[in-house]
Design an enzyme around this catalytic site. Structure first.
Site, PDB file in Angstrom:
ATOM      1  N   HIS B  56       0.825  -1.215   0.000  1.00  0.00           N
ATOM      2  CA  HIS B  56       0.000   0.000   0.000  1.00  0.00           C
ATOM      3  C   HIS B  56       0.858   1.264   0.000  1.00  0.00           C
ATOM      4  O   HIS B  56       0.394   2.337   0.363  1.00  0.00           O
ATOM      5  CB  HIS B  56      -0.907   0.024   1.225  1.00  0.00           C
ATOM      6  CG  HIS B  56      -1.756  -1.191   1.361  1.00  0.00           C
ATOM      7  ND1 HIS B  56      -2.616  -1.604   0.383  1.00  0.00           N
ATOM      8  CD2 HIS B  56      -1.865  -2.110   2.361  1.00  0.00           C
ATOM      9  CE1 HIS B  56      -3.234  -2.698   0.768  1.00  0.00           C
ATOM     10  NE2 HIS B  56      -2.784  -3.041   1.965  1.00  0.00           N
ATOM     11  N   HIS B 218      -7.265  -4.187  -1.052  1.00  0.00           N
ATOM     12  CA  HIS B 218      -6.632  -5.441  -1.440  1.00  0.00           C
ATOM     13  C   HIS B 218      -7.343  -6.007  -2.660  1.00  0.00           C
ATOM     14  O   HIS B 218      -7.217  -7.171  -2.986  1.00  0.00           O
ATOM     15  CB  HIS B 218      -6.699  -6.468  -0.320  1.00  0.00           C
ATOM     16  CG  HIS B 218      -6.254  -5.926   0.992  1.00  0.00           C
ATOM     17  ND1 HIS B 218      -7.121  -5.350   1.865  1.00  0.00           N
ATOM     18  CD2 HIS B 218      -5.029  -5.837   1.535  1.00  0.00           C
ATOM     19  CE1 HIS B 218      -6.446  -4.936   2.925  1.00  0.00           C
ATOM     20  NE2 HIS B 218      -5.171  -5.209   2.746  1.00  0.00           N
TER      21      HIS B 218
END
Lengths: 199, 330
Positions: B56, B218
């Protein structure tokens, strides 16, 4: 009676089975999770096997608490705390006896599964590892083989369920039709238990 | 799928080594996976620790530094870090003023941070926790794991970071973090799936002509899949989804965030549409940030986060910050 060596064999057999099945677990995790269940458990159980090779705790309880602590320290994600808690609490419930009976193990494992349900807030039917573990514990008083069959059946039975916990819950109805990876790996853990018992 | 990596097993460690080389102002413990601002612990200052799965970036390691996080714990790709990392981070940044754990609402992050909080408290470190759960794409009900923590994490880390830098006590920093979270909402869309190094192929199947509305960081879906829409239509859908839930009377901070594989050209164009919707709905914009901040590996797509602010929060947002991923005023 089951001694520390039996519990080491259980953990080693689990590590070998996770190693063999890692890719399948990751594939199961792909449509409903984030495709890492196999690689995460593989990392954890490799560490468990390595630690048990170096250190050889003398009691069943110590083997499982050590294994649980290793999983918490290496796996991450939800599986780390959940599997770690399962083994630690089962190990603690076994106490410091040098040998335990099959019924002691069944009782201890029930305490471990209860701790998992409390930690994750999951109940049977939520499409989680609990769906394999609860029937496995129920059948354990009968035989290790019966427990293995019950876990396997429980894992397969997660396919038509809608996930209510963990990352798969975000899929809602789209989680239906996929076998739960956590229930599948739990079935591997119970199958390794039967394997350690020679059943 | 081609990737600029050696092997999947060392992706996180390799990135940390590279980060250490690029940022001598950070202490990067590659082995134990903890990134700490070099001058920690700062006397009298509350420590801010966050962490989560890798993949991320710049979240969270890229937000460590003066004015923002004290330390970050990167987990494996898309996997939360382990409690050992968090305890180590807390110990490294605690000056005696306590530590705030900033946790995104994902089962793994929550469980590991909970365990870490217990362990750190055993070591005599005072811990407070703030759970970020801003994603309106997820129904918060008994039948989900609750709203996910996504873009608002950046707002929480920046504003709480500024408050900690000013020397505010733990309970005040925690209260401000909570205020930011309660006033923030996000919505994301995916135009393509992402590929994790461990799997090597896309984590979900998204046909060329479709997009996923309400995607998480995700790639997990939230609402529905539709035929591809224009930037204008996506902005209408996303901002309206947020405003159904958040009815701002004050000005908002806007984050138009790229998921990793969407160029700035597209993100700025998307931001123009987001601002158009906000103007049309009469929502005044105080500040806007456009870029890749809370990414999802190589996923194409974007998310919008709005945070309703007051003068106090705006001042903390504008306060100087010096991190790898966010930097202004110093």
């Amino acid at each position: 009676m089951l001694d520390a060596d039996f519990f080491r064999r259980w953990m080693t057999a689990t590590a070998a089975s996770v190693e063999r099945e890692a890719e399948r677990l990751t594939d199961l995790d792909s449509p409903i999770g984030d495709a890492d269940h196999g690689s995460n458990l593989q990392r954890g159980f490799r560490a468990v096997a390595a630690t048990l090779e170096k250190e050889a705790p003398g009691t069943p309880g110590a083997v499982l608490t050590l294994a649980g602590r290793q999983l918490i320290s290496t796996v991450g994600g939800a599986s780390g705390p959940l599997y770690g808690t399962l083994l630690r609490r089962t190990g603690k419930a076994l106490g410091d006896a040098a040998e335990v009976g099959a019924q002691d193990l069944a009782d201890a494992l029930r305490a471990g599964v209860d701790a998992v349900m409390q930690l994750g807030g999951a109940a049977p039917g939520d499409k989680t590892m609990v769906d394999a573990l609860v029937p496995a514990v129920d059948a354990l008083s009968e035989s290790f083989a019966a427990s293995r069959a019950a876990a396997q059946e429980g894992a397969l039975a997660t396919t038509p369920l809608q996930a209510r916990k963990g990352r798969a819950s975000y899929l809602g109805e789209r989680s239906i039709g996929h076998q739960d990876p956590g229930a599948t790996s739990s079935a591997l853990l119970i199958a390794a238990l039967a394997e350690a018992a020679g059943e | 799928m081609k990737m600029l990596i050696n092997v999947a097993e060392t992706v996180v460690a390799d990135a940390l080594r590279g980060m250490a080389a690029a940022h001598p102002e950070l202490t990067v413990d590659v082995e134990n996976r903890v990134i700490v601002r070099r001058d920690a612990p700062v006397a009298g200052k509350v420590g801010l620790v966050s962490g989560g799965g890798s993949g991320h970036e710049p979240l969270h390691g890229g937000f460590v530094g003066p004015g923002m996080l004290s330390a970050a714990c990167p987990g494996e790709v898309f996997t939360s870090p382990v409690p050992d990392q968090m305890v180590r981070a807390a110990a490294a940044v605690d000056s005696g003023a306590g530590v705030l754990f900033i946790v995104k609402n994902y089962t793994g992050d929550v469980l590991n941070f909970d365990m870490a909080a217990e362990l750190a408290e055993d070591e005599g470190i005072q811990i407070a926790k703030i759970l970020v759960d801003d994603d309106v794409a997820v129904t918060d009900s008994l039948y989900t794991a609750g709203r996910r923590g996504t873009g608002a994490t950046l707002f929480v880390e920046k504003i709480a970071g500024a408050a900690a830098e000013e020397g505010l006590p733990l309970e005040r920093v925690e209260a401000l973090a909570r205020q930011v979270n309660e006033n923030s909402r996000s919505f994301g869309v995916a135009l393509s799936a992402c590929t994790t190094p461990a799997k090597g192929s896309p984590t979900f199947d998204l046909p060329a002509g479709e997009l996923e509305l309400g995607v998480g960081i995700h790639g997990e879906p939230g609402r529905e899949r539709r035929a591809m829409m224009t930037s204008r239509e996506i902005a209408d859908f996303s901002v309206n989804a947020i405003l159904e839930d958040l009815n701002p009377r004050n000005p908002v901070l806007v984050l138009v965030n790229g998921m990793g594989a969407t160029p700035l050209l597209e993100l700025y164009g998307f931001n123009a549409e987001v601002q158009r919707v906000l103007t049309g709905r009469g929502v005044p914009v105080a500040r806007t940030l456009v870029g890749n901040y809370v990414t999802s590996l190589d996923m194409a797509g974007a998310s919008v986060t709005l945070c309703q602010i007051d003068e106090d929060l705006l001042r903390l947002w504008d306060a100087p910050v010096r991190t790898a991923g966010l930097r202004w005023g110093m």
